[in-house]
Enzyme design. Structure first.
Site, short mmCIF file in Angstrom:
data_model
loop_
_atom_site.label_atom_id
_atom_site.label_comp_id
_atom_site.label_asym_id
_atom_site.label_seq_id
_atom_site.Cartn_x
_atom_site.Cartn_y
_atom_site.Cartn_z
CE LYS A 185 -0.10 -37.62 -34.89
NZ LYS A 185 -1.00 -36.76 -34.11
CB THR A 242 -4.25 -36.88 -36.04
OG1 THR A 242 -3.66 -37.79 -35.13
CG2 THR A 242 -3.92 -35.49 -35.57
O1 LIG Z 1 -1.20 -36.88 -31.27
C1 LIG Z 1 -2.35 -36.74 -30.97
C2 LIG Z 1 -3.33 -37.84 -31.10
O2 LIG Z 1 -2.71 -39.07 -31.21
C3 LIG Z 1 -2.83 -35.43 -30.51
O3 LIG Z 1 -3.08 -34.67 -31.61
P1 LIG Z 1 -2.92 -33.09 -31.59
O4 LIG Z 1 -1.53 -32.79 -31.13
O5 LIG Z 1 -3.19 -32.70 -33.00
O6 LIG Z 1 -3.95 -32.57 -30.65
#
Ligand SMILES: O=C(CO)COP(=O)(O)O
Ligand SMILES: NC(=O)C1=CN([C@@H]2O[C@H](COP(=O)(O)OP(=O)(O)OC[C@H]3O[C@@H](n4cnc5c(N)ncnc54)[C@H](O)[C@@H]3O)[C@@H](O)[C@H]2O)C=CC1
Length: 320
Positions: A185, A242
């Site tokens: 993701k 995300t």
């Molecule tokens: O995994 C995440 C949200 O579930 C955090 O996302 P990021 O690492 O892109 O900040």
């Protein structure tokens, strides 16, 4: 003390704050200076400013103290996990080690569970993953995550021990599905950020998320994951979060690519190395993963966003 968290970045600190509501928790910081500063200031000013550390949370630089806990959460970026485990193998062996990272190791194509198993065969490996931003958890906002462990009994025990008032855990024994959802993701979030940064619109993002999810499933099912896991918090849930929130660093990297702006290389963006690892694995497995390949090419600057979109749109028409 039952639980310790290794890694005093944004996520490790947030998890430690939440778990401290259940009882004493130790948070291990790699830097002695940072540990001392956090203990004095009762705040992680570097990664999680504005959130007070509860009294039941102790910050230490002593791994001997931290590893007195039975359950150790590893809030360390994916590409650093193996080194961290190797460096401290004597103290970490035989513990229950719950990886909290999301990604695929660049040189091996392995996820965190496999890296733990390979490095410390006597440990019980597990994974905590799913849609959650560190700041949301630290502020006590409601969050639901997936606890994955191949051993059903361990999975149920960890679910009980790591659930907090605001952090509701679901459990699964499908570790492959949970790992791959969290890793893949992030790649899709970079793609969605790029599309939004370039002003291509919400409809294009929805298309990318959906076809990105198809791509995630293609790889995950080929590697033995369950479709239900991909549809759950660790897959679909985290993809939805995300790919739509500017709190995400992966999404923000994508935005900067789409806008033609620089991005601070010191920020942890798991999807960058993971995109390359996934693209290599897809090639080896002969899986069609065009969005992942485009993200890799964008990151390597061998393709422009305009050309990436043109390539995706020119692919042969097919059934959904
Ligand atoms: O995994 C995440 C949200 O579930 C955090 O996302 P990021 O690492 O892109 O900040
Ligand atoms: N920040 C968030 O909202 C969320 C983060 N995660 C995941 O958590 C993991 C960590 O991310 P963050 O805490 O946000 O990153 P961060 O950049 O805030 O912190 C990373 C921490 O890892 C430590 N570290 C790096 N290399 C190390 C090593 N070799 N040994 C020991 N410690 C080391 C750093 O000192 C730092 O404290 C990532 O995989 C991320 O995907 C998951 C969900 C939410």
């Amino acid at each position: 003390m039952t639980v310790a968290v290794l890694g005093s970045g944004a996520f490790g600190t947030a998890l430690a704050i939440s778990l401290a509501g259940n009882g004493p928790v130790t948070l291990w910081a790699r830097s002695a200076e940072q540990a001392a500063r956090m203990e004095t200031d009762r705040e992680n000013a570097l990664r999680l400013p504005g959130v007070a550390l509860p009294e039941t949370l102790t910050v230490t630089h002593s791994l001997e103290i931290a590893t007195q806990a039975r359950i150790i959460l590893l809030a360390i970026p994916m590409q650093k996990l193996r080194t961290a485990l190797q460096d401290h193998a004597d103290l970490l062996a035989s513990h229950t080690l719950v990886a909290c990272c999301k990604g695929m190791e660049l040189n091996t194509g392995l996820g965190p569970i496999a890296v733990i198993s390979e490095t410390l065969p006597s440990a019980i490996p597990a994974l905590l993953t799913g849609p959650s931003f560190a700041h949301d958890i630290a502020r006590g906002l409601p969050t639901a995550l997936t606890l994955a462990c191949a051993d059903a009994n361990q999975s149920a025990t960890l679910q009980q021990e790591l659930t907090t008032a605001n952090l509701r855990l679901y459990r699964t024994t499908d570790t492959a599905g949970a790992e791959l959802g969290g890793a893949l993701k992030n790649v899709m979030a970079i793609a969605c950020g790029a599309v939004m940064g370039a002003g291509l619109g919400d409809s294009a993002r929805a298309a990318l998320m959906t076809r990105g999810y198809a791509e995630m499933q293609r790889m995950a099912l080929a590697l033995g994951a369950q479709p239900e896991t991909m549809a759950g918090l660790s897959g679909f849930g985290d993809l939805a979060l995300t790919c739509t929130s500017e709190q995400s660093r992966n999404y923000r990297l994508g935005l900067s690519i789409g806008r033609g702006e620089q991005f601070d290389p010191s920020i942890t963006v798991e999807g960058a190395a993971t995109a390359r690892a996934v693209a290599a694995k897809a090639q080896a497995m002969k899986l069609d993963m065009p969005i992942t390949q485009s993200v890799t090419d964008l990151l390597d600057q061998t393709l422009t966003l305009t050309d990436a979109m043109a390539q995706l749109l020119a692919r042969p028409l097919k059934e959904e």
